[in-house]
Design a protein around this motif. Structure first.
Motif, PDB file in Angstrom:
ATOM      1  N   GLN A   1      81.440  83.825  95.291  1.00  0.00           N
ATOM      2  CA  GLN A   1      80.827  83.049  96.362  1.00  0.00           C
ATOM      3  C   GLN A   1      81.074  83.708  97.718  1.00  0.00           C
ATOM      4  OE1 GLN A   1      82.924  81.848  93.977  1.00  0.00           O
ATOM      5  NE2 GLN A   1      82.430  79.729  93.467  1.00  0.00           N
ATOM      6  N   GLY A   2      82.336  84.058  97.971  1.00  0.00           N
ATOM      7  CA  GLY A   2      82.670  84.712  99.234  1.00  0.00           C
ATOM      8  C   GLY A   2      82.000  86.061  99.374  1.00  0.00           C
TER       9      GLY A   2
ATOM     10  N   LYS B   1      79.264  87.017 102.212  1.00  0.00           N
ATOM     11  CA  LYS B   1      79.533  88.162 103.090  1.00  0.00           C
ATOM     12  C   LYS B   1      78.374  89.151 103.051  1.00  0.00           C
ATOM     13  CE  LYS B   1      82.262  90.387 105.888  1.00  0.00           C
ATOM     14  NZ  LYS B   1      82.566  89.818 107.232  1.00  0.00           N
ATOM     15  N   THR B   2      77.832  89.383 101.868  1.00  0.00           N
ATOM     16  CA  THR B   2      76.680  90.282 101.731  1.00  0.00           C
ATOM     17  C   THR B   2      75.489  89.751 102.515  1.00  0.00           C
ATOM     18  OG1 THR B   2      77.405  91.017  99.542  1.00  0.00           O
ATOM     19  CG2 THR B   2      75.087  91.346 100.092  1.00  0.00           C
ATOM     20  N   ILE B   3      75.244  88.440 102.405  1.00  0.00           N
ATOM     21  CA  ILE B   3      74.147  87.823 103.142  1.00  0.00           C
ATOM     22  C   ILE B   3      74.374  87.957 104.644  1.00  0.00           C
ATOM     23  CG2 ILE B   3      73.045  85.617 103.679  1.00  0.00           C
ATOM     24  CD1 ILE B   3      73.531  84.851 100.713  1.00  0.00           C
ATOM     25  N   GLU B   4      75.601  87.738 105.072  1.00  0.00           N
ATOM     26  CA  GLU B   4      75.913  87.873 106.503  1.00  0.00           C
ATOM     27  C   GLU B   4      75.646  89.291 106.996  1.00  0.00           C
ATOM     28  OE1 GLU B   4      79.656  87.442 109.644  1.00  0.00           O
ATOM     29  OE2 GLU B   4      80.009  87.283 107.491  1.00  0.00           O
ATOM     30  N   GLN B   5      76.132  90.273 106.246  1.00  0.00           N
ATOM     31  CA  GLN B   5      75.950  91.668 106.654  1.00  0.00           C
ATOM     32  C   GLN B   5      74.481  92.063 106.685  1.00  0.00           C
ATOM     33  OE1 GLN B   5      78.444  93.563 103.717  1.00  0.00           O
ATOM     34  NE2 GLN B   5      80.274  93.450 105.006  1.00  0.00           N
TER      35      GLN B   5
ATOM     36  N   PRO C   1      74.709  77.958 107.426  1.00  0.00           N
ATOM     37  CA  PRO C   1      75.446  76.775 106.947  1.00  0.00           C
ATOM     38  C   PRO C   1      74.815  76.136 105.710  1.00  0.00           C
ATOM     39  CG  PRO C   1      75.122  76.678 109.328  1.00  0.00           C
ATOM     40  CD  PRO C   1      74.257  77.783 108.824  1.00  0.00           C
ATOM     41  N   ILE C   2      73.493  76.179 105.612  1.00  0.00           N
ATOM     42  CA  ILE C   2      72.809  75.645 104.432  1.00  0.00           C
ATOM     43  C   ILE C   2      73.181  76.472 103.194  1.00  0.00           C
ATOM     44  CG2 ILE C   2      70.557  75.171 103.371  1.00  0.00           C
ATOM     45  CD1 ILE C   2      69.440  74.864 106.231  1.00  0.00           C
ATOM     46  N   LEU C   3      73.190  77.801 103.353  1.00  0.00           N
ATOM     47  CA  LEU C   3      73.535  78.672 102.235  1.00  0.00           C
ATOM     48  C   LEU C   3      74.997  78.510 101.831  1.00  0.00           C
ATOM     49  CD1 LEU C   3      71.619  81.961 103.124  1.00  0.00           C
ATOM     50  CD2 LEU C   3      70.897  80.057 101.679  1.00  0.00           C
ATOM     51  N   GLU C   4      75.872  78.291 102.790  1.00  0.00           N
ATOM     52  CA  GLU C   4      77.281  78.058 102.466  1.00  0.00           C
ATOM     53  C   GLU C   4      77.438  76.799 101.608  1.00  0.00           C
ATOM     54  OE1 GLU C   4      80.062  78.121 105.666  1.00  0.00           O
ATOM     55  OE2 GLU C   4      79.180  79.916 106.563  1.00  0.00           O
ATOM     56  N   GLU C   5      76.723  75.743 101.971  1.00  0.00           N
ATOM     57  CA  GLU C   5      76.771  74.513 101.170  1.00  0.00           C
ATOM     58  C   GLU C   5      76.254  74.747  99.757  1.00  0.00           C
ATOM     59  OE1 GLU C   5      74.998  70.990 102.675  1.00  0.00           O
ATOM     60  OE2 GLU C   5      75.940  71.167 104.642  1.00  0.00           O
ATOM     61  N   ILE C   6      75.166  75.504  99.647  1.00  0.00           N
ATOM     62  CA  ILE C   6      74.558  75.776  98.343  1.00  0.00           C
ATOM     63  C   ILE C   6      75.486  76.613  97.477  1.00  0.00           C
ATOM     64  CG2 ILE C   6      72.728  77.120  97.223  1.00  0.00           C
ATOM     65  CD1 ILE C   6      70.851  76.135  99.491  1.00  0.00           C
ATOM     66  N   ILE C   7      75.974  77.716  98.014  1.00  0.00           N
ATOM     67  CA  ILE C   7      76.757  78.669  97.228  1.00  0.00           C
ATOM     68  C   ILE C   7      78.143  78.126  96.892  1.00  0.00           C
ATOM     69  CG2 ILE C   7      77.826  80.980  97.323  1.00  0.00           C
ATOM     70  CD1 ILE C   7      75.280  81.842  98.921  1.00  0.00           C
ATOM     71  N   ASN C   8      78.703  77.275  97.753  1.00  0.00           N
ATOM     72  CA  ASN C   8      80.025  76.702  97.502  1.00  0.00           C
ATOM     73  C   ASN C   8      79.971  75.343  96.807  1.00  0.00           C
ATOM     74  OD1 ASN C   8      81.617  78.808  98.615  1.00  0.00           O
ATOM     75  ND2 ASN C   8      81.168  78.079 100.676  1.00  0.00           N
TER      76      ASN C   8
ATOM     77  N   SER D   1      70.674  73.450  94.666  1.00  0.00           N
ATOM     78  CA  SER D   1      70.153  74.468  95.589  1.00  0.00           C
ATOM     79  C   SER D   1      68.670  74.248  95.881  1.00  0.00           C
ATOM     80  CB  SER D   1      70.382  75.873  95.015  1.00  0.00           C
ATOM     81  OG  SER D   1      69.570  76.115  93.875  1.00  0.00           O
ATOM     82  N   ILE D   2      67.898  73.898  94.861  1.00  0.00           N
ATOM     83  CA  ILE D   2      66.472  73.654  95.049  1.00  0.00           C
ATOM     84  C   ILE D   2      66.263  72.436  95.948  1.00  0.00           C
ATOM     85  CG2 ILE D   2      64.332  72.960  93.885  1.00  0.00           C
ATOM     86  CD1 ILE D   2      65.276  74.669  91.482  1.00  0.00           C
TER      87      ILE D   2
END
Length: 233
Positions: free
Chosen positions: A80-81, A85-89, A102-109, A122-123
């Motif tokens: 998840q992390g 991080k890849t998405i951020e970069q 923040p939406i992606l953080e909620e989904i992935i975590n 996620s959907i």
């Protein structure tokens, strides 16, 4: 006319999957069918270095001998992390990164280890963001027709969902027969996404990426218009 679509759960799919959801009244998440190795259930592409790059959610003992809703995610706290991080970069300079991250953080975590529940969440989160109000129903929760196979099962689900129209991705034209649906008073159509392009930094456009890419670069109001950029056949 009550419209229904039926698709396996895909994680953060491309715009065509969201077009299908938006085109119907009920979207059946087809999660009690066999898992597909190297499919799009737990994988997708994002833009890294101007190219499509595949990311994968790690799964425990995934096998085509198991149903999708029987499979668990490996929750070691690492992938998840790493993915975030890849998405951020890759997207921190995209115009909507601060809104979308923040939406992606909620989904992935998300805490549920079941891959079907994880993808359903996620959907729903992406649909909420895009203001898509379609009812989403996991097939495993309601239809109880696992013993039926192929087209017959699709028709049975449509009948139980009180569908007058069934819409399937264009790839299913060889799988389903319009006459068989008409006998059951169900209209069968296939959805074909029109060519879609948008600005990705200053690079040559890379198509068919995860919806992550589009929501990073494109205004929500414009995406809502793109949801209708398809034709029914």
């Amino acid at each position: 006319m009550l419209k229904v679509a039926i698709m396996q759960p895909y994680f953060m799919p491309y715009i065509g999957y969201l077009q299908l959801i938006n085109a119907v009244d009920k979207f059946i998440l087809y999660d009690d069918v066999s898992f597909i190795n190297k499919g799009w259930i737990n994988r997708n592409n994002i833009l890294i270095g101007n190219k499509a790059n595949l990311f994968t959610i790690p799964l425990k003992n995934a096998s085509q001998n198991k149903l999708i809703n029987e499979i668990e995610i490996i929750k070691d706290g690492k992938w998840q992390g790493k993915l975030l991080k890849t998405i951020e970069q890759s997207y921190k300079k995209a115009p909507h990164y601060s809104l979308i991250s923040p939406i992606l953080e909620e989904i992935i975590n998300y805490s549920d280890n079941n891959i079907s529940n994880f993808i359903l969440n996620s959907i729903q989160k992406i649909c909420n963001y895009l203001e898509i109000n379609t009812l989403i129903i996991p097939s495993s929760k309601i239809f109880d027709n696992y013993e039926i196979k192929a087209q017959s099962r699709i028709i049975d689900i449509c009948k139980k969902a009180n569908a007058n129209q069934y819409i399937n991705p264009i790839g299913g034209t060889e799988l389903y027969n319009k006459n068989d649906f008409e006998i059951e008073n169900i209209k069968l159509n296939f959805i074909r996404t029109k060519p879609i392009k948008y600005k990705q930094f200053s690079n040559e456009f890379v198509p068919y990426l995860s919806i992550i890419d589009m929501i990073m670069f494109v205004e929500k109001s414009e995406i809502k218009l793109l949801l209708n950029e398809y034709e029914l056949i």
